[in-house]
Motif scaffolding. Structure first.
Motif, PDB file in Angstrom:
ATOM      1  N   SER A  32      14.979   0.147   1.142  1.00 32.55           N
ATOM      2  CA  SER A  32      14.321   1.024   0.163  1.00 32.55           C
ATOM      3  C   SER A  32      13.109   1.688   0.788  1.00 32.55           C
ATOM      4  O   SER A  32      12.790   2.846   0.502  1.00 32.55           O
ATOM      5  CB  SER A  32      13.856   0.219  -1.060  1.00 32.55           C
ATOM      6  OG  SER A  32      14.959  -0.259  -1.778  1.00 32.55           O
ATOM      7  N   ASP A  33      12.414   0.933   1.634  1.00 36.71           N
ATOM      8  CA  ASP A  33      11.215   1.452   2.276  1.00 36.71           C
ATOM      9  C   ASP A  33      11.576   2.588   3.234  1.00 36.71           C
ATOM     10  O   ASP A  33      10.811   3.547   3.378  1.00 36.71           O
ATOM     11  CB  ASP A  33      10.556   0.303   3.045  1.00 36.71           C
ATOM     12  CG  ASP A  33       9.046   0.400   3.010  1.00 36.71           C
ATOM     13  OD1 ASP A  33       8.503   1.113   2.148  1.00 36.71           O
ATOM     14  OD2 ASP A  33       8.410  -0.246   3.861  1.00 36.71           O
TER      15      ASP A  33
ATOM     16  N   LEU B 185      16.878  -5.650   1.674  1.00 35.75           N
ATOM     17  CA  LEU B 185      16.978  -4.502   0.769  1.00 35.75           C
ATOM     18  C   LEU B 185      15.648  -3.773   0.612  1.00 35.75           C
ATOM     19  O   LEU B 185      15.607  -2.553   0.534  1.00 35.75           O
ATOM     20  CB  LEU B 185      17.485  -4.953  -0.606  1.00 35.75           C
ATOM     21  CG  LEU B 185      18.985  -4.879  -0.862  1.00 35.75           C
ATOM     22  CD1 LEU B 185      19.422  -3.468  -1.208  1.00 35.75           C
ATOM     23  CD2 LEU B 185      19.816  -5.416   0.280  1.00 35.75           C
ATOM     24  N   ARG B 186      14.548  -4.544   0.557  1.00 31.92           N
ATOM     25  CA  ARG B 186      13.231  -3.890   0.448  1.00 31.92           C
ATOM     26  C   ARG B 186      12.982  -2.994   1.645  1.00 31.92           C
ATOM     27  O   ARG B 186      12.444  -1.897   1.513  1.00 31.92           O
ATOM     28  CB  ARG B 186      12.124  -4.946   0.327  1.00 31.92           C
ATOM     29  CG  ARG B 186      11.811  -5.360  -1.098  1.00 31.92           C
ATOM     30  CD  ARG B 186      10.439  -6.027  -1.170  1.00 31.92           C
ATOM     31  NE  ARG B 186      10.300  -7.022  -0.136  1.00 31.92           N
ATOM     32  CZ  ARG B 186      10.457  -8.334  -0.298  1.00 31.92           C
ATOM     33  NH1 ARG B 186      10.726  -8.805  -1.490  1.00 31.92           N
ATOM     34  NH2 ARG B 186      10.316  -9.161   0.702  1.00 31.92           N
TER      35      ARG B 186
ATOM     36  N   CYS C 221      14.115   4.605   2.706  1.00 30.00           N
ATOM     37  CA  CYS C 221      14.339   5.714   1.755  1.00 30.00           C
ATOM     38  C   CYS C 221      13.037   6.435   1.450  1.00 30.00           C
ATOM     39  O   CYS C 221      12.994   7.643   1.320  1.00 30.00           O
ATOM     40  CB  CYS C 221      14.856   5.184   0.420  1.00 30.00           C
ATOM     41  SG  CYS C 221      16.590   4.879   0.349  1.00 30.00           S
ATOM     42  N   SER C 222      11.959   5.650   1.284  1.00 32.17           N
ATOM     43  CA  SER C 222      10.661   6.231   0.938  1.00 32.17           C
ATOM     44  C   SER C 222       9.984   6.864   2.140  1.00 32.17           C
ATOM     45  O   SER C 222       8.932   7.474   1.992  1.00 32.17           O
ATOM     46  CB  SER C 222       9.730   5.168   0.364  1.00 32.17           C
ATOM     47  OG  SER C 222      10.301   4.573  -0.750  1.00 32.17           O
ATOM     48  N   GLY C 223      10.534   6.672   3.327  1.00 26.47           N
ATOM     49  CA  GLY C 223       9.960   7.359   4.485  1.00 26.47           C
ATOM     50  C   GLY C 223       9.383   6.462   5.557  1.00 26.47           C
ATOM     51  O   GLY C 223       8.975   6.934   6.619  1.00 26.47           O
ATOM     52  N   ARG C 224       9.294   5.155   5.319  1.00 23.94           N
ATOM     53  CA  ARG C 224       8.665   4.287   6.324  1.00 23.94           C
ATOM     54  C   ARG C 224       9.582   4.118   7.538  1.00 23.94           C
ATOM     55  O   ARG C 224      10.787   3.988   7.427  1.00 23.94           O
ATOM     56  CB  ARG C 224       8.331   2.931   5.709  1.00 23.94           C
ATOM     57  CG  ARG C 224       7.633   1.979   6.703  1.00 23.94           C
ATOM     58  CD  ARG C 224       6.990   0.812   5.994  1.00 23.94           C
ATOM     59  NE  ARG C 224       5.855   1.275   5.224  1.00 23.94           N
ATOM     60  CZ  ARG C 224       4.630   1.372   5.721  1.00 23.94           C
ATOM     61  NH1 ARG C 224       4.368   1.004   6.939  1.00 23.94           N
ATOM     62  NH2 ARG C 224       3.660   1.820   4.969  1.00 23.94           N
TER      63      ARG C 224
END
Lengths: 382, 382
Positions: free
Chosen positions: A297-298, A293-294, A300-303
């Motif tokens: 999410s990462d 999940l991390r 989502c943040s652009g990574r």
């Protein structure tokens, strides 16, 4: 972002449940085996996922190289971000997947493949951008750490510790990859790929805990040591990468001794950041799902990048890494390495070597075993 | 991305040097005091940075609330991403800055403000997106950890340990914020803001190490304990946030005991991830600069938010947190708390309380001290 999940076992179920509550994420279709599609969100063909325009990310938690690799390629080519917890897949095919992800302008992240819930590869890949990583490693296999902890805290035999680990679901029915150190080796391969842009696939050495006996446990404890299975990787002075797994003995001041049960401890040493240590649960449904999940999410943040597309498969060179070793051999067998101390215990003999290379120690043990001798060895931690 | 730096002291120099080598980043103008602009890259007015269209990120490493806050507002309003290592600034003005960053569609990250080189807030802010954080905390002040380690490993007095820490550059000329626990308290405030969307600014409790003597050190060691200064934050069952700092005693099995010198150990407990522990250097030029650089790299990758714009200042409630405490009081002074054990040592008396609330313990010590009594207390770690 909608996340499709490949596999609905222990971890897959956890990923789907966590996706239902995560910010900015939602669960998409879940790929299961034909006949197991007993709920509307389950699908049995990869096409149902690659051809679904609402799916942004594919999270693979099936394990094994195939069909996971084919599915990964299909997902990346379809322009889906790809997240995996599958260390065998990344150790075998990581550089190919990293290139494919770059070509398709999507992410390829695999935090959950090393350290379980410990956000090790995530932080390592971020640190690499601004710091020079000197070394990586630690306690990367929770099953063997649990067994070692049991043997050393209760005097339990190796066989009982293994059976306990199996009952608790830590060890597979076939525990070979865990107890021989192969699982930890795959994880340090991934850490090297992230830290040094080299995925070492040759010249690797791994010694597990399958030679460690209750008698060894009691001997090393009488000397003030505790044993942990440690994976080590790094850049040698000549620029080559080293990568190996072996038991290591720690005295009472070492932080490794406080890593109990099935916990992992992952470390990196940055030229600027210094030594960064992370401890957490190395396996299990929720810790592993939380790592998947991390990564989502990462994204989502652009990574997008964990292993650089420039990462290449290469050789490890463990000849320049030296340690003193404690070695147990039969009393009538000579170890062809420089010996500093020697103590007979029953029909065995415990030796302490001078500083010798990892290469030399592993080869000497291999040669003795080929002659039928029972050998245990462990590096003496500095 | 070009990164302007505010401040060119110990950390600022490190940030500029690291920027020269980092992937995707380069150093921009550096703000210094008038008269200190002895090199072309140094500027003396904030306008030279906010009006420079080539600057993408402003990294502030000056410390103190003003003028850092005015500069932060100017940077954010000018559409520059803002990164800071300044815990006093974020503890005082974090929610305002988070809102301003959102309004201007830029990032506001402050990893370096808590844990130094340890990527604690970074991971916490990522974990929050998909996991429920139950508690945060740990050893967040390197100066006091160094002093405690010195006192307990060498028998050194408090005054000598402080003077040592000052010589090594760990403690400021005025060490009040460190030794009273205020510095650690500010850090746990930030961790609560990231984890729980509440920046607790009232109801906070902090006890430092300035009452810990060489005699206390020797007494607790005789009982098998070691003392560390621990910051704790979390969500209580009634939904309120707790946040406090106090000395805690650990027995030999605790990982905290292996945290030596000026190292930090930061922890969070996620409902899914479980307990995640991170250990690394809590201060110093390169570790702190590396944390600033990680935030800059993270902005490159697309990350924008560490403290959510919805985060609000609020009150902490420490009345539901209970521990047993070891308390040293003068032999002729009574402690108005339920006592389980009592041992006289010279003119002092060491007491062990029943489980009492953090609130009750801190208030009782305060009342005794107002009456002139010398009091040391520490929670007994579970």
């Amino acid at each position: 972002m909608k996340v499709a999940v490949l596999g609905y076992g222990t971890v897959g179920f956890g990923v789907v449940e966590m996706l239902k509550k995560a910010e900015g994420l939602e669960p998409g279709p879940v790929l299961v085996r034909p006949g197991k599609d007993d709920e509307p969100f389950k699908v049995t063909s990869m096409e149902a996922i690659t051809e679904d325009p609402s799916v942004d990310v594919v999270a693979e938690v099936m394990g094994g190289v195939e069909p996971a690799f084919s599915y990964a390629c299909a997902a990346l080519k379809a322009g889906k971000h790809f997240v995996t917890s599958n260390k065998a897949l990344v150790a075998a095919k990581g550089p190919e997947l990293a290139k494919l992800a770059e070509e398709n302008h999507v992410a390829f992240l695999f935090s959950a493949a090393c350290g379980g819930g410990v956000p090790f590869l995530h932080n390592l890949s971020l640190a690499v951008q601004s710091d020079e990583i000197l070394s990586v490693g630690g306690i990367l296999n929770g099953t063997t750490n649990y067994m070692l902890d049991q043997m050393q805290s209760t005097g339990m035999s190796y066989a009982d510790a293994l059976s306990d680990a199996q009952k608790l679901g830590y060890a597979e029915a076939d525990p070979t990859a865990d107890v021989t150190g192969l699982d930890a080796l795959r994880k340090i391969m991934l850490a090297c790929a992230v830290a040094f842009e080299v995925l070492p696939v040759e010249g690797l050495l791994h010694e597990g805990i399958d030679s460690f006996s209750a008698a060894d446990s009691s001997y090393i404890q009488s000397k003030g040591f505790a044993c942990r299975l440690i994976a080590s990787g790094g850049k040698a002075e000549n620029g080559s990468v080293y990568a190996y797994v072996e038991p290591v003995l720690f005295d009472s001041s070492a932080a490794e001794r406080s890593v109990l049960k099935n916990f992992n401890m992952a470390k990196y040493n940055g030229k600027n950041a210094g030594r960064i240590v992370m401890i957490g649960q190395g396996a299990g449904r929720w810790p592993t799902a939380s790592a998947v999940l991390r990564d989502c999410s990462d994204i989502c943040s652009g990574r997008r990048i964990m292993m650089k597309p420039s990462c290449k498969a290469g050789s490890a060179d463990n000849s320049a890494c030296v340690h003193r070793y404690l070695v147990r051999v039969p009393a009538d067998v000579a170890l062809p390495l420089p010996i500093k101390e020697k103590e007979a215990v029953g029909e065995s003999c415990y030796l302490i070597t001078d500083a010798v290379s990892v290469q030399a120690m592993h080869e000497a043990a291999k040669a003795l075993r080929e002659n039928g001798a029972s050998v245990f060895f462990a590096a003496i931690g500095e």
